[in-house]
Scaffold this motif. Structure first.
Motif, short mmCIF file in Angstrom:
data_model
loop_
_atom_site.label_atom_id
_atom_site.label_comp_id
_atom_site.label_asym_id
_atom_site.label_seq_id
_atom_site.Cartn_x
_atom_site.Cartn_y
_atom_site.Cartn_z
N TYR A 82 42.99 -21.85 -51.24
CA TYR A 82 41.64 -21.31 -51.40
C TYR A 82 40.66 -22.17 -50.58
CZ TYR A 82 43.40 -18.54 -55.31
OH TYR A 82 44.10 -17.66 -56.09
N SER A 83 39.57 -21.54 -50.16
CA SER A 83 38.47 -22.25 -49.48
C SER A 83 37.16 -21.90 -50.18
CB SER A 83 38.39 -21.87 -48.00
OG SER A 83 39.53 -22.33 -47.30
N TYR A 84 36.28 -22.88 -50.29
CA TYR A 84 35.00 -22.72 -50.99
C TYR A 84 33.84 -23.06 -50.06
CZ TYR A 84 37.49 -22.42 -55.45
OH TYR A 84 38.31 -22.03 -56.48
N ARG A 85 32.75 -22.40 -50.28
CA ARG A 85 31.47 -22.75 -49.63
C ARG A 85 30.37 -22.68 -50.69
NH1 ARG A 85 32.13 -22.31 -43.97
NH2 ARG A 85 33.79 -20.88 -43.30
N GLN A 86 29.27 -23.37 -50.41
CA GLN A 86 28.13 -23.27 -51.32
C GLN A 86 26.86 -23.01 -50.53
OE1 GLN A 86 26.32 -26.43 -53.45
NE2 GLN A 86 26.74 -28.01 -51.91
N THR A 87 25.83 -22.48 -51.20
CA THR A 87 24.50 -22.30 -50.62
C THR A 87 23.47 -22.71 -51.66
OG1 THR A 87 24.30 -20.00 -51.39
CG2 THR A 87 25.24 -20.35 -49.17
N ILE A 119 28.18 -20.32 -55.39
CA ILE A 119 29.52 -20.71 -54.99
C ILE A 119 30.24 -19.47 -54.46
CG2 ILE A 119 31.70 -21.76 -55.73
CD1 ILE A 119 29.29 -23.61 -55.90
N TYR A 120 30.86 -19.62 -53.29
CA TYR A 120 31.66 -18.55 -52.69
C TYR A 120 33.06 -19.09 -52.41
CZ TYR A 120 27.04 -16.51 -51.85
OH TYR A 120 25.78 -16.00 -52.00
N ARG A 121 34.06 -18.19 -52.45
CA ARG A 121 35.42 -18.62 -52.11
C ARG A 121 36.20 -17.45 -51.56
NH1 ARG A 121 37.80 -17.90 -57.72
NH2 ARG A 121 39.44 -16.37 -57.29
N THR A 122 37.29 -17.79 -50.94
CA THR A 122 38.22 -16.76 -50.48
C THR A 122 39.12 -16.33 -51.63
OG1 THR A 122 39.90 -18.40 -49.87
CG2 THR A 122 38.28 -17.79 -48.17
N LYS A 123 39.82 -15.24 -51.43
CA LYS A 123 40.94 -14.93 -52.30
C LYS A 123 42.13 -15.76 -51.82
CE LYS A 123 39.18 -10.35 -53.48
NZ LYS A 123 39.44 -8.89 -53.56
N ASN A 124 43.22 -15.67 -52.52
CA ASN A 124 44.37 -16.52 -52.24
C ASN A 124 44.93 -16.25 -50.84
OD1 ASN A 124 46.58 -18.19 -52.36
ND2 ASN A 124 47.43 -17.31 -54.25
N THR A 125 44.76 -17.22 -49.94
CA THR A 125 45.29 -17.05 -48.58
C THR A 125 46.74 -17.47 -48.47
OG1 THR A 125 44.47 -19.24 -47.94
CG2 THR A 125 42.99 -17.37 -47.57
N LYS A 126 47.31 -17.97 -49.55
CA LYS A 126 48.73 -18.35 -49.63
C LYS A 126 49.10 -19.29 -48.48
CE LYS A 126 49.87 -14.18 -52.19
NZ LYS A 126 50.71 -12.95 -52.29
N ASP A 127 50.08 -18.87 -47.65
CA ASP A 127 50.50 -19.74 -46.55
C ASP A 127 49.72 -19.49 -45.27
OD1 ASP A 127 51.45 -17.28 -45.88
OD2 ASP A 127 53.56 -17.85 -45.70
N TYR A 164 34.99 -14.53 -47.63
CA TYR A 164 34.46 -15.22 -48.80
C TYR A 164 33.75 -14.22 -49.71
CZ TYR A 164 35.47 -19.72 -46.63
OH TYR A 164 36.11 -20.81 -46.08
N PHE A 165 33.83 -14.51 -51.02
CA PHE A 165 33.23 -13.64 -52.02
C PHE A 165 32.44 -14.50 -53.01
CE2 PHE A 165 36.90 -11.44 -50.39
CZ PHE A 165 36.47 -10.13 -50.25
N PHE A 166 31.44 -13.86 -53.61
CA PHE A 166 30.60 -14.54 -54.60
C PHE A 166 31.41 -14.87 -55.84
CE2 PHE A 166 27.86 -14.17 -58.37
CZ PHE A 166 26.98 -15.21 -58.13
N VAL A 167 31.34 -16.13 -56.29
CA VAL A 167 32.03 -16.57 -57.50
C VAL A 167 31.05 -16.72 -58.65
CG1 VAL A 167 33.40 -18.41 -58.54
CG2 VAL A 167 33.82 -17.74 -56.17
N CYS A 168 29.97 -17.53 -58.44
CA CYS A 168 29.02 -17.73 -59.52
C CYS A 168 27.73 -18.31 -58.95
CB CYS A 168 29.58 -18.64 -60.60
SG CYS A 168 29.51 -20.39 -60.14
N GLN A 169 26.69 -18.26 -59.77
CA GLN A 169 25.42 -18.90 -59.44
C GLN A 169 25.11 -19.92 -60.52
OE1 GLN A 169 22.04 -16.71 -57.76
NE2 GLN A 169 20.80 -17.39 -59.50
N ILE A 170 24.89 -21.15 -60.10
CA ILE A 170 24.54 -22.23 -61.02
C ILE A 170 23.01 -22.30 -61.07
CG2 ILE A 170 24.75 -24.68 -61.51
CD1 ILE A 170 27.27 -24.70 -59.77
N ASP A 171 22.44 -21.89 -62.16
CA ASP A 171 20.98 -21.73 -62.25
C ASP A 171 20.28 -23.03 -62.62
OD1 ASP A 171 20.81 -19.00 -61.54
OD2 ASP A 171 21.49 -18.43 -63.54
#
Length: 756
Positions: A223-228, A293-301, A310-317
């Motif tokens: 998995y890969s994560y990004r934040q904004t 927080i954004y992340r990919t779905k499982n990219t496996k190998d 990347y897709f939206f995971v959550c917002q930390i308010d």
């Protein structure tokens, strides 16, 4: 001999050309146009907030700040006018003042210090209201968004968003123990001897709803994560660089254990879905209200898994939390993340800004002199990578302002004007050139005059922009200063950036103040009265005037239309005029407040006295009575005015282009007022001048039209001019010249070699 008279002439504005409009004045200073007709001299200025009448002291440092020129001035109303701020910049100090001090120790709130001091070729700080906040920028200091009171925050995303990091997933932490007799299942507990301090093992059973990854033995999970950051304007920062995490579920052969059976039991115990812990979620800059927080779905190998989407995971308010545990399964990720192009970092070097079409527009600056960028509509701090124009491909020089004008955004440049407008499809913008030869560097003179257009000053004069781009219309740029080119020829070209202007709905005038004669501070001004399409001047009546120093460095208008004035007080001996702090243009007949002071042990003690009233001057053009070759005698000059009491006005006259004007005496614009309709309001003896009116009882009539007459009785002349001059309140409506005309042409013998 029978006398003649010119017809009554309605007095007009200024005209300094050789051939002038009949009713114009060659010099018209410090008058304003009355809606009822005529030109009225009844204005001056005074402190916006008066200092205490006594016991007021300033330290030497405070006195130095008070004497420094005001380099920025704006008036901002919020909450329907319940809050009104007078914000200024002086000596590098950005502050605002308010009137009702209450229990506070000062009426000034300092917002920032050490601000850039603009050079003579810089327009200084710009102020851009956008909804509930206002943007402050000058091309040097950090851009700020100001929410009123003391809330000042950085504007935009200047730095990249920090990258978080993922704690390693430990896939061999769980160890089976003995079978539970009650359930017949192995009990799974953590292995204290196999605890990776830099890892985490948050496990979920394969059938659980929560958890990430494929729990099958030997499965690779990546998995890969990004934040904004999300600011208090709703704008989203650029996405961070990716933070990667990967783990492989152990097989029966590579699991921990001393025997094959133990390894199988260990592999079974760790064949789970996992949670991922993100750390390093650094708080954002002031004004950040959330992190996403954004992340990919499982990219496996990397070959058989999901792509790098990347897709939206959550917002930390909040802006304090520094870690987040992600256990949301892939099938719940449906909202795509923003791309790198949806929001990018911007420079603090932009000098000009505007709010238009629901977006924030930034332009110009030392490193981006011909570039314009614009935000997402409704998100003023979020600037996509491709939301820009560069006008440098066309001649015209650097950008000097961006100004909303109804359905277009005008882009002023040094020697050209461009316009941005919505394209035909309505899904973007187009930039085109309006004028290829006219521009301006006097950024702070560009003001909208309702019902007229946009007026501005440049190196060649005053220009007016009218029209639009809707329905096949066009924008036109017209010069409107032909009548006072003599005045504008004095403008200091190298200091034109210092010029300032304002439109006041209360005064119904556009007032522009500028430096002249090589000076670097504004001392003279021109005023446009849209109701009659006339210009007048506003400044010292004469250079030798000792007190009336019109060093107005900044002009603004408040919600009520009062003109607010930022000055550079000048010091003569131990006298400081025209007063400290912001001034306001009012009906008070004073040039501010003179401030005598003394210095004792580095403390200046200040006392106020009203400075002399500005002098009004209306000087006619040279009248030749139809034929300058025939001599004539001027008998009288009649002025139609309205009653003003004992406010005397002096008339001067000159003949045949002489620069020496002769006084014809003073006359007061008054006639007998009647009290309660039963008699003149003056002493019966007509000698003492006592007023018989009783306060709050007697009723006066309204102003009445009357005439003032001056006996001139010139000799034989060819040309005649007169000048009204007074610091007192008075009004000029019409004038008439009565003369005796001749019949014989004068011989042409004045010049050597002339023949009759």
């Amino acid at each position: 001999m029978q006398s003649s008279s010119l017809p009554d002439v309605v007095a007009g504005g200024i005209d300094q050309r050789y051939t002038i409009v009949e009713n114009s004045g060659e010099n018209v200073q410090n008058y304003r146009y009355l809606p009822d007709g005529g030109w009225r001299k009844d204005r001056g200025w005074e402190p916006l907030i008066k200092y205490p009448a006594s016991g007021f002291t300033l330290s030497t440092a405070e006195l130095a700040i008070a004497r420094a020129p005001c380099r920025f001035l704006a008036v901002w109303s919020r909450h329907g006018g319940s809050e009104e701020y007078y914000i200024q910049e002086r000596a590098g100090i950005l502050s605002y003042t308010y009137g009702n001090v209450g229990t506070a120790t000062t009426a000034e709130i300092v917002l920032a210090t050490g601000r850039h001091l603009p050079r003579v070729d810089e327009p200084g700080t710009q102020f851009v209201p956008f909804g509930r906040f206002a943007l402050l920028l000058n091309g040097t200091n950090e851009m700020f968004k100001w929410w009123g009171r003391a809330k000042l925050e950085p504007f935009g995303f200047i730095l990249p968003t920090p990258t978080p990091y993922c704690v390693s997933v430990q896939v061999d932490y769980a160890a089976p123990t003995a079978v539970d007799p009650a359930t017949g299942l192995e009990q799974i507990i953590g292995d204290p001897l196999n605890n990776a301090l830099n890892g985490i093992a948050v496990q979920f059973l394969p059938g659980d709803y929560l958890g990430l990854g494929n729990p099958d033995k030997g499965a690779i999970n990546s998995y890969s994560y990004r934040q904004t950051y999300v600011s208090d304007t709703g704008s989203e920062s650029p996405v961070s660089n990716p933070a990667d995490v990967s783990w492989t579920i152990r097989t029966d052969t590579n699991a921990t254990g001393d025997t094959a059976a133990a390894r199988i039991r260990s592999a079974n115990a760790n064949a789970r879905k996992y949670g991922v812990l993100l750390q390093g979620l650094e708080p954002g800059p002031d004004g950040t209200v959330a992190r996403r927080i954004y992340r990919t779905k499982n990219t496996k190998d990397g070959l058989t898994g999901a792509g790098d989407l990347y897709f939206f995971v959550c917002q930390i308010d909040d802006n304090t939390t520094r870690q987040y545990l992600d256990c949301i399964p892939d099938n719940q990720l449906v909202v795509a993340a923003p791309t790198f192009a949806d929001s990018v970092t911007i420079s603090s070097g932009y000098k000009y800004g505007a709010a238009w079409n629901g977006a924030m527009w930034l332009a110009g600056g030392d490193t981006t002199p011909t570039q314009i960028i614009y935000s997402v509509q409704g998100l003023p701090e979020q600037f996509p990578a491709f939301n820009y124009f560069d006008v440098g491909v066309r001649d015209g020089g650097q950008i000097t302002a961006v100004v909303p004008y109804y359905d277009v955004l005008l882009v002023f440049r040094e020697k050209a004007i461009d316009a941005v407008f919505t394209n035909a499809a309505g899904d973007g913008f187009t930039c085109t050139t309006v004028n290829q030869s006219i521009g301006t560097i006097a950024t702070n003179t560009i003001r909208l005059v309702p019902g007229v257009g946009i007026l501005f000053l440049n190196l060649d004069g005053v220009y007016l922009i009218t029209g639009g781009l809707r329905g096949g219309a066009s924008i036109t740029v017209t010069k409107v200063s032909a009548r006072f080119e003599k005045e504008l020829s004095r403008v200091s070209k190298n200091s034109l950036c210092r010029a300032t202007a304002v439109y006041s709905a209360r005064e119904k005038e556009w007032w522009c103040h500028y430096p002249v004669d090589g000076q670097t501070e504004n001392t003279r001004g021109v005023v446009f009265a849209p109701e009659v399409n006339e210009f007048t001047l506003r400044s010292n009546a004469y250079p030798e005037s000792p007190v009336n120093d019109w060093r107005f460095t900044q002009l603004a208008a408040d919600r009520s239309g009062y003109i607010i004035i930022g000055t550079q007080p000048s010091q003569t001996s131990n006298n400081l005029a025209p007063g400290m702090g912001l001034q306001v243009w009012t009906a008070r007949q004073n040039s501010g407040d003179a401030m005598p002071f003394t210095i004792f042990q580095s403390v200046a003690t200040v006392l106020y006295t009203g400075a002399a009233a500005p002098i009004g001057v209306w000087q006619s053009g040279w009248e030749d009575f139809g034929d300058d070759t025939i001599k004539k005698r001027v008998l009288t000059v009649d002025i139609e005015t309205i009653t003003e009491g004992n406010n005397e006005v002096e008339l001067f006259w000159a003949s045949d282009y002489s620069s020496e004007f002769v006084s014809a005496g003073t006359v007061a614009p008054k006639i007998g007022d009647y009290l309660n309709g039963i008699g003149p309001a003056q002493d019966a003896t007509l000698t003492s001048g006592a007023n018989l009116a009783t306060w709050d009882v007697s009723k006066y009539q309204d102003h009445k039209v009357t005439r003032m007459r001056w006996d001139v009785n010139t000799g034989l002349i060819s040309h005649f001019a007169f000048r009204l001059q007074s610091a007192n309140k008075h009004t000029l409506i019409k004038y008439k010249i009565i003369y005796i005309g001749g019949t014989v042409r004068t011989p042409n013998t004045k010049m050597p070699g002339a023949k009759s």
